[in-house]
Structure formats: structure tokens, C-alpha cells
Motif scaffolding. Structure first.
Motif, short mmCIF file in Angstrom:
data_model
loop_
_atom_site.label_atom_id
_atom_site.label_comp_id
_atom_site.label_asym_id
_atom_site.label_seq_id
_atom_site.Cartn_x
_atom_site.Cartn_y
_atom_site.Cartn_z
N GLU A 624 38.59 43.84 37.93
CA GLU A 624 39.09 42.95 38.96
C GLU A 624 38.15 41.78 39.21
O GLU A 624 38.59 40.64 39.40
CB GLU A 624 39.31 43.74 40.26
CG GLU A 624 40.03 42.96 41.34
CD GLU A 624 40.42 43.85 42.51
OE1 GLU A 624 41.03 43.32 43.46
OE2 GLU A 624 40.13 45.06 42.47
N SER A 625 36.84 42.05 39.16
CA SER A 625 35.87 40.99 39.47
C SER A 625 35.54 40.11 38.27
O SER A 625 35.05 39.00 38.43
CB SER A 625 34.57 41.63 39.99
OG SER A 625 34.01 42.49 39.01
N SER A 626 35.85 40.58 37.05
CA SER A 626 35.48 39.82 35.85
C SER A 626 36.33 38.58 35.64
O SER A 626 35.93 37.66 34.94
CB SER A 626 35.60 40.72 34.61
OG SER A 626 36.95 41.05 34.36
N GLY A 627 37.54 38.58 36.21
CA GLY A 627 38.43 37.45 36.00
C GLY A 627 39.22 37.51 34.71
O GLY A 627 39.97 36.59 34.38
N LYS A 628 39.05 38.59 33.93
CA LYS A 628 39.81 38.71 32.67
C LYS A 628 41.29 38.88 32.92
O LYS A 628 42.12 38.51 32.08
CB LYS A 628 39.27 39.89 31.85
CG LYS A 628 37.89 39.68 31.29
CD LYS A 628 37.45 40.87 30.46
CE LYS A 628 36.06 40.67 29.88
NZ LYS A 628 35.62 41.84 29.08
N LEU A 629 41.62 39.49 34.05
CA LEU A 629 43.02 39.69 34.40
C LEU A 629 43.37 38.93 35.66
O LEU A 629 42.54 38.80 36.58
CB LEU A 629 43.31 41.17 34.62
CG LEU A 629 43.27 42.10 33.39
CD1 LEU A 629 43.52 43.53 33.83
CD2 LEU A 629 44.29 41.68 32.36
N SER A 630 44.59 38.43 35.71
CA SER A 630 45.09 37.81 36.93
C SER A 630 45.36 38.90 37.96
O SER A 630 45.28 40.10 37.66
CB SER A 630 46.38 37.05 36.63
OG SER A 630 47.37 37.96 36.18
N LYS A 631 45.72 38.49 39.17
CA LYS A 631 46.05 39.47 40.20
C LYS A 631 47.23 40.32 39.77
O LYS A 631 47.25 41.54 40.00
CB LYS A 631 46.37 38.75 41.52
CG LYS A 631 46.59 39.70 42.69
CD LYS A 631 46.84 38.94 43.98
CE LYS A 631 47.07 39.92 45.14
NZ LYS A 631 47.33 39.19 46.41
N SER A 632 48.21 39.70 39.12
CA SER A 632 49.37 40.47 38.63
C SER A 632 48.94 41.41 37.51
O SER A 632 49.45 42.53 37.41
CB SER A 632 50.46 39.52 38.14
OG SER A 632 50.01 38.71 37.08
N GLY A 633 48.00 40.97 36.66
CA GLY A 633 47.50 41.83 35.60
C GLY A 633 46.80 43.07 36.15
O GLY A 633 46.90 44.16 35.57
N ILE A 634 46.11 42.92 37.28
CA ILE A 634 45.46 44.07 37.92
C ILE A 634 46.50 45.08 38.38
O ILE A 634 46.33 46.29 38.24
CB ILE A 634 44.60 43.61 39.12
CG1 ILE A 634 43.40 42.79 38.63
CG2 ILE A 634 44.12 44.80 39.93
CD1 ILE A 634 42.41 43.56 37.78
N HIS A 635 47.63 44.60 38.90
CA HIS A 635 48.72 45.51 39.28
C HIS A 635 49.19 46.30 38.06
O HIS A 635 49.47 47.50 38.15
CB HIS A 635 49.89 44.73 39.88
CG HIS A 635 49.70 44.35 41.32
ND1 HIS A 635 49.55 45.28 42.31
CD2 HIS A 635 49.63 43.13 41.92
CE1 HIS A 635 49.40 44.67 43.48
NE2 HIS A 635 49.45 43.37 43.27
#
Length: 865
Positions: A624-635
Motif C-alpha cells: 500500500e505504501s510503495s505506490g506500486k498499486l493504485s487504491k483500487s489495486g489494493i482492493h
């Protein structure tokens, strides 16, 4: 990712290299029957030297005995199988050899018997496909003792009903890969399976593919059901009358996991035979009466008509019936309650404390309250007070027996089905403000960081001064110094004030945040899913709107202290009642699935440490903190990690010898139980009784008369009922989401891509939490190209202002034949679909199936369209 290319005007799809214009027909999984056999009626050659079956379509006037008498002249009949069709009967005869079968077939063709419409080889199978006869009980018991057989509850995949699963007891799933292998068992049944030879093992579906473990076998154990130990499924189903079959009517259950039934025609409404078309979408209740090992269809009995498909009330009844929910009346409860003369000598009197509740604004059964009092510069007394239901619900009373069967309150979108009589839930036990209430309390002495110095357990009497909503508490937290407007808050009773409530809410919030940080630092795992709520029309009860339920700091405040109370009680029970303690554990996730998901995520640049809950929690935080995934990607990532998780379960400490198995994986706690919701969970009532027995010095729990074996039986029932309640609740949410979409037409949303297949993609709706499959064959595409290695699909869309998002049934037929002509367009846009990317989706109600269909929005169409 989008790429736009110019093309000349055209009305037919262009020739795009490597792009398929005619979607491949998806494989269908037939539930049984003989739809395929018409393809072989004109065959002139026998299929092979292995095929031994002859099929005859004949009228009901031609008996099976007559046909057997003729065919026996050409060889030995090994097995017969007869199924009524709409106007004919289909009978299959398995001969001893293929030569005999071929001779019988050719002879029957030449005989041209009256009433025999067609005769042909059964090409799809070499012999009659029947179910394995169940083993005898002695062999089953011997196999279970020797470990050659495995038993457990069977889980059927509702989206792919030919796949079912059983835990092998070692954190791995056994795959039961067909309806035949499932052998007439139904979801939830306790079955016995025989593991197949490793060379016949297969692969699980629904698990992301990974290439990070190339040297490891991707095979999973497969098995066949050989016995049903307990028929846990009720054998009751809801469905429709489909078609007449000789002297029967075919009944089609709505649940695809259940077999189709043959209902005797005398049990069906007489009007059905006059106007069968009037019975489309009419829902009936039926029971499965018998299902032999050679029966394609089970024998059934029709009971009652419950309403039109698609209506909220009908579908709610269906959900309750299919899941075996007890909707009978609750026992009556008669009690005068507390009065001014009631004495509380055996209870700690906390009525002078500022005790209050924090609940949803619509809550009626208030079973927990809090208080906090500063006792020094950095010391506090904090109390969690839980409704003392066990004071009113005595062991082995009518209400107790009823609650022990139900085990839990069931929450539907429009109503709740309570475990206890409403007089108890909403009046006597509910901690309503301004009234003396009996409670069981956990009181701690702690500092401002939530570090405990002392814990006290015992029965108490409280008097709540206010019923705060989560919104009220959140306003206190967000605005600790703002001027308070009394008309925006609920009434405050006795000598307490709003400012005192705000001060104490903020104090609790600060400690809760410290508790939460310490839990997360220790490796507690939180896998929050998108949760939706509905606003309902006051008059019709139909959904007006749907919105994501947002968790706030006020929710976390209550949650932290409830978790702390449950953990504290668990340790007390284990210490004082080592064999009887009624606890709750969360097993480690399925290792095979977890490994596959970790590999899949690694392919997309996301590293997951799956060695422990602590490692997994830290991995999710880093992602979540790395920025590799968007907020939707985290879901999407949280959804993947949730799939292999086991359900948490209740157990009696004396039933498990290995204390490592007591652990709660997600919380990363050695001991846990449920103490805080006795109004809606029977497990909590048991825990309250155990605490009372400790206080009274009755170490054998004499007041409950339950020994470890009895407690484990009750734990198993609580687990079953809790899982059922969750399934019912989810189905109710799905129903109301369908009803909302049906009322508005279509709903647009953003979604994260979960998995990419050759002809479909799975997505997670970001506003509504819906997991849906989008079939590419249904989309008005110029073409598509799937890259198996990269797990991506390129979709080629026509650039157009046309807002069309799906193909009609007729257009799909044309597409499959390569004759579909798309509207004229001047250019195309290529959309690359990959996991964790965001796409625009369209939800549409399918009224015929009472389901939701999902489509992709053409990326070239403007937002206005």
C-alpha cells in the motif's frame, strides 16, 4: 492502456492479425439429460471398439421390458438406464461388448419397430455413466480408521457447480471434479471420499496461475465421494416447473448445485398442463425424495407455490428455504423485569459511572456499553459492559433450547430474524439509556497507551446515560472543542452532560488508537472488504439507493475494546477451565492457494510474505505504501488474500490437544473467544455461563451441565449456523442490489480487474463490492487477443459515439457464425486488460434469471453517454 488507430469506413470487422472476431463458444456443463444425442441419430459407423451403449428414443407405449427382450437376442445387457423426455422416453442399454452393441444397433435399425423413433450409439460415453454405489458402513468405518478414506463437509462452488471441495485435515483442499464424483451429495453434507491415484490428480479452478514455482507440481488431490455420513442439506429446494416428461414434470431448482427433479404429474397444479407458459417464473418449493445411482434426475415431491420470481418477498423466502433457516415462532418470554425494589447485592453497582453505548443509528438491540474514568495522571479505569442475557435465559429452558438450535441472529437487508424473543432483544436485555440494566463486565486499570495493570471480571448493574450513534461519536472525535448543539444529539440522562460524553469519547478514542497500533505492530491482519448499505422506501420496502459503508474512527474505538474484552475473557477461561473453555480459533489459510496467489502477485511486481500473519500484514502495508498499486489495486489485492482464508470456528479446548491450533491467525493472538454479543450469538451466552461458573467456583460448569464433548457438539452447530447466516446475509444484499439495478435500468461503476481469462475477466466493483465475471463474447468488439504468458487480453473496440455495450442474443448467434456486421466506424481503440488495473463496468439486471449481468464500457464512448 488505450491505443487508437484510424481505419476507413466499414460495416464489417476488419482483418486484424492475431485477433479473434468470432468468440469461441464457452463450454457448457450439462446437469444431465440427453440433449446431445440428437447429433448421432444419422451415424452409419460404430464409434469405436470401446463403445458399448445403444440409445433408443421411443414412446411410453413401448416398455423397457419389451426393448430388453429384443436386445437380449444380440448379446448380454449389462446395465439399462431410462429417462422420460418431453414427448418420448430415452432408454440406454449397455451391452457386454462393443461388437454386441453394434450388432444390436444395426438390427434395431432394420427392424423399424413401431413406437421406436430413433436408435443410435451413445457416443459421448463408452458405457452408462452412473454414480458409484455407496460403500457399506463397515468398509467406510474401516477406511476412516486406517486413513485410506477422508471425511468432512463438502463445499460446492456455486459458480462452477461441477467442482466441489473437502478439507483433508492438513490445511489443504481435496478437489471433487465432477457431479459424478460428488455422487449425489449436496452442499454441507458430511461425506467420505476416496483419494484417487496421483496420476489422476488435477488442478483447482479459480486460483490465479503463477509461473514462479515452475519446478513444483501444480496438481491437487482429487477424490470421489463413496458415502454420506450426515445429510446436512435439508433436501428442500425452490425452483420452477420446466417441462412435461411422460407421467412426470421436470422441476428445475434455481440453485445449480442441486439436481433436477421428476415430480409426479398428480402433484402439479392442473392448470399447468393446460397453460404451461403461464407458469414461467413461478417459484415452487419441492423436496428431493430419492436419487438412485443410475438416475440422471432425482425423484421429488412438490409442496407449495411461494410467488413470482424476482419479487423481494419471494426471493427472500427462497433464500431462507434453500439455506434451511428456522423461521418458526420463538418461545414466549414472560418476565416483569427490574423494578425499584430489585436488589443487586451480588453485583458491582456501576450506575453512578458515565456509561454509554455507541451503535448504528438504527440499532435496537444494544448489547454493549463503555465507560472510562481517569484515576491518576496517566491511569484510567475502562469498562466494557455486556448485556447479561444468561440471567434471563436459563439453561435447558424453552428459550435456551431454541437459541441453542438457531445459534445466531440472521440479518437481512430489510429485517432481522432474532435468535431470542424481541422482548429480550429490544427491551429487557438491550442497554437502553435511562434504565437500570444487568450486565457482565470486564474492567481494566490501564495507562494512556492501553497497557493493562489489572483486569476484573464480574456481574454488574449499569444505567446508560446516552445512546450515541457512530456519527455522534465521530463528531466528538473530529471536533473535540467545537460548540455543542444539543438538538443534534440524543437525550442525555441523569446528571451527565454532552460535554462529559465528548470528553470521555475522546479519551476512549485515544487509548483505542494506541491499542490498534500495538495490535498492528504485532502482526494483526485486517482484510477489510467493501461493504454496502441500502436506503429503503418507507412504503414499499424497495431499495432507493445503495452506498459503500465507510468505517470511521468511532467504529475502530468500539471494535478495539470489544476485541480486548474477548481476548481477556479467553485467557481467563483457558486459565480457569482448561478442558471446558469455549474458544474461537482461526486456522492458517490454505497453503496451496496462498502459494499460488503469492506467485501470481509476484508476477505483477508485488511481494507477499506468506510465512505468517505478521509477515502477510507487513507485506500488505508495504504494497500500500510503495505506490506500486493504485487504491483500487489494493482492493483487488485484499480480495485475493481473503480467498484462501479459512473460516474462524468455535471449539472446546478439551477437543484439541495441540495448543498451537488454538491460535487466531488474523488477529495473531494465542487465545480468543466471543463474549460481547450474547443477544445475537449463542456462543457468547455459553461464555457468560462459564465466567459465572468461575466466579462461583464451579469448575465443572455444573450450572450448564455441559461436558467437553457436549460443548464441541454445540460449537460445531454454532459454526454451521454462523456460516449459513453469512451466506443468507450476502444473498440478501445481492438480491437488493439486483432490485435496485432493475428499478433504475443500468448502473455504471469503476472496477478493478482480478483475473484475465481467454474469453472472460473477473472484476471487483469499487463502489458496491460486487465480484462479477464479464464475458467478452457478449461485448460489441472488433476483436480480442489473449496473451496467456502475460495474463493480459487486448480488446479492440470500434470508436463510436454509440453507447451500446452488449450484443443481443441474435447478434451473438451471428458473431459465432462470423456473420455479425458492426455499425460503421472510422477507427478502433485497443484496451489492454490486466490484473489490478481499473476498468469501467456496466451492471444490468437479467429479469429472466433474477441475476446481474456485467459488461465493460467501450473506452471510446464519452462519459456523457
Amino acid at each position: 492502456m488505450l491505443r487508437i488507430s484510424k481505419r476507413v469506413l466499414m460495416s464489417r470487422p476488419p482483418a486484424v492479425t492475431g485477433v479473434s472476431h468470432t468468440p469461441t463458444k464457452r463450454k457448457s456443463h450439462s446437469k444431465g439429460g440427453n440433449q446431445h444425442i440428437y447429433h448421432y441419430a444419422n451415424k452409419t459407423n460404430w464409434p469405436s471398439s470401446n463403445h458399448r451403449c445403444v440409445v433408443c428414443h421411443h414412446t411410453s407405449n413401448v416398455t423397457l421390458a419389451t426393448l430388453k427382450g429384443i436386445l437380449e437376442k444380440f448379446g448380454e445387457i449389462v446395465k439399462t438406464h431410462s429417462v422420460p423426455m418431453t414427448t418420448n422416453v430415452s432408454s440406454t442399454f449397455e451391452m457386454a461388448t462393443a461388437v454386441q452393441a453394434e450388432t444390436a444397433w444395426k438390427s434395431m435399425l432394420s427392424l423399424k419397430l413401431e413406437g421406436v423413433r430413433k436408435v443410435f450409439p451413445y457416443e459421448e460415453h463408452e458405457n452408462i455413466v452412473g454414480y458409484i454405489p455407496y460403500w457399506c458402513k463397515d468398509d467406510v468405518e474401516k477406511g476412516l480408521r486406517e486413513g485410506t478414506l477422508v471425511s468432512g463437509p463438502i463445499r460446492v462452488n456455486p459458480r462452477m457447480y461441477h467442482n466441489a471441495f473437502l478439507s483433508d485435515g492438513n490445511n489443504q483442499d481435496i478437489l471433487i471434479d465432477s457431479v459424478i464424483a460428488r455422487n449425489r451429495s449436496l452442499p454441507g453434507d458430511i461425506v467420505v471420499v476416496k483419494i484417487r491415484d496421483p496420476k489422476h490428480w488435477g488442478e483447482t479452478s479459480g486460483v490465479p496461475k503463477s509461473d514462479t514455482n515452475e519446478g513444483e507440481s501444480a496438481k491437487v488431490k482429487t477424490a470421489d465421494v463413496v458415502y454420506i455420513l450426515e445429510k446436512q442439506h435439508s433436501r428442500v429446494c425452490v425452483g420452477e416447473l420446466a417441462s412435461k416428461r411422460d407421467k412426470y414434470v421436470l422441476f428445475r431448482p434455481i440453485d445449480n448445485c442441486l439436481p433436477r427433479l421428476l415430480i409426479p404429474e398428480e402433484q402439479c397444479p392442473g392448470e399447468y398442463f393446460k397453460n404451461p407458459q403461464d407458469f414461467q417464473n413461478k417459484a415452487f418449493v419441492a423436496t428431493i425424495e430419492e436419487w438412485g445411482d443410475c438416475d440422471v434426475f432425482a425423484s421429488g415431491r412438490l409442496h407449495q407455490f411461494i410467488g413470482e420470481r424476482g419479487e423481494i418477498e419471494t426471493e427472500t423466502q427462497r433464500i431462507l428455504i434453500e439455506n434451511g433457516v428456522d423461521v418458526s415462532d420463538l418461545p414466549e418470554f414472560h418476565d416483569t423485569g427490574l423494578n425499584s425494589g430489585t436488589k443487586f447485592e451480588d453485583r458491582r453497582d456501576l450506575r453512578s459511572e458515565c456509561v454509554f453505548t455507541i451503535d448504528p443509528s438504527t440499532a435496537k438491540d444494544l448489547d454493549d456499553a463503555l465507560h472510562i474514568r481517569k484515576t491518576g495522571e496517566d491511569s484510567y479505569e475502562v469498562g466494557v459492559h455486556i448485556a447479561d442475557v444468561s440471567h434471563y435465559v436459563l439453561p435447558d429452558s424453552d428459550i435456551d433450547r431454541s437459541a441453542a438450535k438457531r445459534c445466531t441472529t440472521i440479518y437481512l437487508v430489510q429485517k432481522a430474524l432474532p435468535m431470542l424473543p424481541r422482548e429480550l432483544c429490544e427491551n429487557l436485555c438491550s442497554l437502553n439509556p435511562g434504565h437500570d440494566k444487568l450486565t457482565y463486565s470486564v474492567v481494566w486499570e490501564m495507562n494512556g497507551q492501553g497497557e493493562m495493570m489489572k483486569t476484573w471480571f464480574g456481574r454488574t448493574v449499569i444505567r446508560s446515560c446516552a445512546k450515541l450513534s457512530y456519527e455522534n461519536a465521530q463528531t466528538f472525535i473530529d471536533n473535540p472543542d467545537a460548540e455543542l448543539e444539543a438538538n443534534r444529539y440524543p437525550e442525555v440522562y441523569d446528571d451527565f452532560t454532552l460535554s462529559m460524553l465528548r470528553e470521555k469519547t475522546v479519551m476512549l478514542h485515544n487509548i483505542a488508537q494506541s491499542l490498534r497500533k500495538r495490535r498492528r505492530d504485532k502482526g494483526a491482519l485486517r482484510l477489510d472488504q467493501i461493504k454496502v448499505s441500502f436506503t429503503l422506501d418507507e412504503n414499499t420496502g424497495m431499495p432507493n439507493s445503495c452506498y459503500e459503508y465507510k468505517r470511521e474512527s468511532s467504529n475502530e474505538l468500539v471494535e478495539e475494546f470489544m476485541l480486548l474484552a474477548n481476548i481477556s475473557v479467553a485467557h481467563k477461561l483457558r486459565e480457569s477451565l482448561p478442558q471446558h473453555a469455549f474458544l474461537r480459533r482461526h486456522p492458517e489459510p490454505k497453503a496451496f492457494m496462498m502459494s499460488k496467489i503469492a506467485g501470481y502477485c509476484a508476477n505483477h511486481g508485488i511481494k507477499l510474505d506468506i510465512s505468517s500473519s505478521c509477515g502477510l500484514a507487513k507485506s500488505l502495508c508495504e504494497a500500500e505504501s510503495s505506490g506500486k498499486l493504485s487504491k483500487s489495486g489494493i482492493h483487488g489485492l485484499l480480495h485475493f488474500v481473503t480467498k484462501p482464508q479459512e473460516l474462524a470456528v468455535y471449539f472446546c479446548a478439551g477437543s484439541i490437544k495441540d495448543e498451537e491450533k488454538y491460535r487466531h491467525f488474523a488477529l495473531n493472538e494465542p487465545l480468543y473467544t466471543h463474549f460481547t454479543s450474547p443477544i445475537r450469538r449463542y456462543a457468547d451466552i455459553i461464555v457468560h455461563r462459564q465466567l459465572a461458573s468461575i466466579q462461583q467456583g464451579a469448575h465443572l460448569i455444573e450450572n450448564t451441565q455441559l461436558q467437553p464433548a457436549d460443548l464441541q457438539v454445540q460449537a460445531n452447530l454454532c459454526n454451521t449456523q454462523k456460516a449459513m447466516a453469512k451466506k443468507v446475509q450476502d444473498a440478501s444484499v445481492q438480491l437488493f442490489f439486483y432490485a435496485m439495478i432493475k428499478s433504475v435500468g443500468v448502473v455504471f461503476d469503476k472496477a478493478v480487474v482480478l483475473q484475465v481469462y481467454n474469453h472472460s475477466i473477473d472484476v471487483l466493483s469499487l463502489s458496491y463490492g460486487q465480484v462479477a465475471r464479464v464475458y467478452l463474447d457478449n461485448l460489441p468488439l472488433v476483436g480480442s487477443k489473449h496473451n496467456e504468458n502475460r495474463a493480459t487480453t487486448e480488446l479492440v473496440w470500434p470508436c463510436s459515439n454509440d453507447s451500446k455495450y452488449k450484443l443481443s442474443d441474435n447478434e451473438m448467434k451471428l458473431a459465432k457464425s462470423g456473420k455479425l456486421a458492426l455499425p460503421k466506424y472510422t477507427s478502433t481503440v485497443t484496451q489492454t486488460i490486466a490484473a489490478f488495473e481499473t476498468v469501467n463496468v456496466i451492471f444490468e439486471a437479467n429479469a429472466h434469471e433474477v441475476k446481474i449481468r456485467t459488461f465493460l464500457k467501450n473506452p471510446s464512448v464519452s462519459e456523457e453517454n
